[in-house]
Motif scaffolding. Structure first.
Motif, PDB file in Angstrom:
ATOM      1  N   ASP A  12       0.858  -1.165   0.000  1.00  0.00           N
ATOM      2  CA  ASP A  12       0.000   0.000   0.000  1.00  0.00           C
ATOM      3  C   ASP A  12       0.907   1.232   0.000  1.00  0.00           C
ATOM      4  N   LEU A  13       0.331   2.418  -0.186  1.00  0.00           N
ATOM      5  CA  LEU A  13       1.124   3.650  -0.241  1.00  0.00           C
ATOM      6  C   LEU A  13       0.950   4.485   1.023  1.00  0.00           C
ATOM      7  N   ASP A  14      -0.162   5.183   1.143  1.00  0.00           N
ATOM      8  CA  ASP A  14      -0.384   6.061   2.301  1.00  0.00           C
ATOM      9  C   ASP A  14      -0.408   5.262   3.596  1.00  0.00           C
ATOM     10  N   GLY A  15       0.404   5.671   4.562  1.00  0.00           N
ATOM     11  CA  GLY A  15       0.426   5.018   5.859  1.00  0.00           C
ATOM     12  C   GLY A  15       1.259   3.755   5.897  1.00  0.00           C
ATOM     13  N   THR A  16       1.665   3.259   4.739  1.00  0.00           N
ATOM     14  CA  THR A  16       2.467   2.042   4.676  1.00  0.00           C
ATOM     15  C   THR A  16       3.905   2.359   4.279  1.00  0.00           C
ATOM     16  N   LEU A  17       4.086   3.072   3.199  1.00  0.00           N
ATOM     17  CA  LEU A  17       5.438   3.496   2.836  1.00  0.00           C
ATOM     18  C   LEU A  17       5.880   4.704   3.656  1.00  0.00           C
ATOM     19  N   ALA A  83       1.329  20.094   0.894  1.00  0.00           N
ATOM     20  CA  ALA A  83       1.898  19.841   2.222  1.00  0.00           C
ATOM     21  C   ALA A  83       2.892  18.692   2.220  1.00  0.00           C
ATOM     22  N   ALA A  84       2.750  17.762   1.278  1.00  0.00           N
ATOM     23  CA  ALA A  84       3.574  16.540   1.262  1.00  0.00           C
ATOM     24  C   ALA A  84       4.816  16.732   0.411  1.00  0.00           C
ATOM     25  N   THR A  85       5.637  17.698   0.789  1.00  0.00           N
ATOM     26  CA  THR A  85       6.842  17.981   0.003  1.00  0.00           C
ATOM     27  C   THR A  85       8.065  17.238   0.515  1.00  0.00           C
ATOM     28  N   ALA A  86       8.050  16.849   1.772  1.00  0.00           N
ATOM     29  CA  ALA A  86       9.194  16.146   2.372  1.00  0.00           C
ATOM     30  C   ALA A  86       8.660  14.961   3.169  1.00  0.00           C
ATOM     31  N   LEU A  87       8.649  13.803   2.534  1.00  0.00           N
ATOM     32  CA  LEU A  87       8.137  12.598   3.184  1.00  0.00           C
ATOM     33  C   LEU A  87       9.293  11.695   3.593  1.00  0.00           C
ATOM     34  N   HIS A 120       3.355  11.971  -7.076  1.00  0.00           N
ATOM     35  CA  HIS A 120       3.978  12.976  -6.202  1.00  0.00           C
ATOM     36  C   HIS A 120       4.667  12.326  -5.010  1.00  0.00           C
ATOM     37  N   MET A 121       3.969  11.394  -4.348  1.00  0.00           N
ATOM     38  CA  MET A 121       4.513  10.767  -3.142  1.00  0.00           C
ATOM     39  C   MET A 121       5.729   9.911  -3.461  1.00  0.00           C
ATOM     40  N   LEU A 122       5.666   9.136  -4.530  1.00  0.00           N
ATOM     41  CA  LEU A 122       6.805   8.292  -4.883  1.00  0.00           C
ATOM     42  C   LEU A 122       8.026   9.147  -5.194  1.00  0.00           C
ATOM     43  N   ALA A 123       7.815  10.284  -5.853  1.00  0.00           N
ATOM     44  CA  ALA A 123       8.934  11.185  -6.126  1.00  0.00           C
ATOM     45  C   ALA A 123       9.488  11.754  -4.828  1.00  0.00           C
ATOM     46  N   ALA A 124       8.602  12.154  -3.908  1.00  0.00           N
ATOM     47  CA  ALA A 124       9.041  12.721  -2.633  1.00  0.00           C
ATOM     48  C   ALA A 124       9.804  11.703  -1.795  1.00  0.00           C
ATOM     49  N   LEU A 125       9.487  10.424  -1.986  1.00  0.00           N
ATOM     50  CA  LEU A 125      10.157   9.350  -1.241  1.00  0.00           C
ATOM     51  C   LEU A 125      11.384   8.805  -1.975  1.00  0.00           C
TER      52      LEU A 125
END
Length: 224
Positions: A12-17, A83-87, A120-125
């Motif tokens: 999963d993505l949110d909350g898992t990675l 808001a999710a610029t630095a995960l 976006h999230m995968l790039a931030a991670l």
């Protein structure tokens, strides 16, 4: 011991990675307030977490026309991405992905997140190219908790259910993976252990660095 060797890991993505629920909560709260709907953390857990966006909006604003609902969702997700610029990945994630690659395991992402958020999230991670298959709940017939997204991931990666392990942080996601016949590890980032176990998690861990996870994977034929 698994009857078949493990050949793939599905995440999963949110909350898992990464822990993203606080950001989603703030984005939903601000967006719903535009319609005079007040959202608290208990309401977020009960009515938002693990659900797809259209169902969330229908739950709070059932009379909202479809076009306005889509515009509301777009505003919410834009707030989240801003808001999710630095995960920060959950501890141990990088080591687990490296192990999977070293063992030749297939890696898949299965999420209800919309494509713009996932990208976006995968790039931030730093994980843009980490997954051979990415299945999005709003791009298949039906999203989690239905098992369809995980079945699509298995088909895409040419895996039997017994050849995969899923990692999920919500009861909805666990029910989806278990409905597809996949052994599932619950990640304790958003829900209490008893809820994850009740949904069908075979093991519950705080993160990917947890010692019990190594033993569990070794028992399924994935040595560290």
């Amino acid at each position: 011991m698994s009857a078949m060797p493990i050949r793939g890991l599905l995440f999963d993505l949110d909350g898992t990675l990464a822990v993203t629920d606080p950001l989603h909560f703030q984005a939903w709260r601000a967006t719903l307030l535009e319609h005079d709907v007040t959202l608290d953390e208990a309401g977020y857990q009960a009515r938002v977490c693990g659900r797809q966006n259209p169902a969330i909006v229908r739950g709070f604003l059932p009379a909202l026309p479809d076009a306005e609902a889509q515009a509301l969702i777009a505003r919410k997700e834009a707030r989240f991405r801003a808001a999710a610029t630095a995960l920060t990945p959950l501890p141990g994630l990088g080591a687990l992905l490296d192990l999977a690659r070293a063992r030749g395991l297939h890696l898949g992402l299965v999420t209800n997140a919309p494509r713009d958020n996932a990208t976006h999230m995968l790039a931030a991670l730093g994980l843009t190219d980490a997954f051979a298959s990415i299945v999005l709940g709003d791009e298949v017939a039906i999203g989690k908790p239905d098992p369809t997204p995980y079945r699509v991931a298995l088909e895409t990666l040419r895996l039997a259910p017994a050849e995969a392990i899923a990692f999920e942080d919500s009861p909805s996601g666990i029910r989806s993976a278990r409905g597809a016949g996949i052994a599932t590890v619950g990640v304790l980032s958003t829900h209490p252990a008893e809820e994850l176990v009740a949904a069908g998690a075979a093991l519950v861990v705080p993160d990917f660095a947890a010692v019990p996870l190594r033993g569990y994977l070794a028992g399924l034929g994935v040595p560290s």
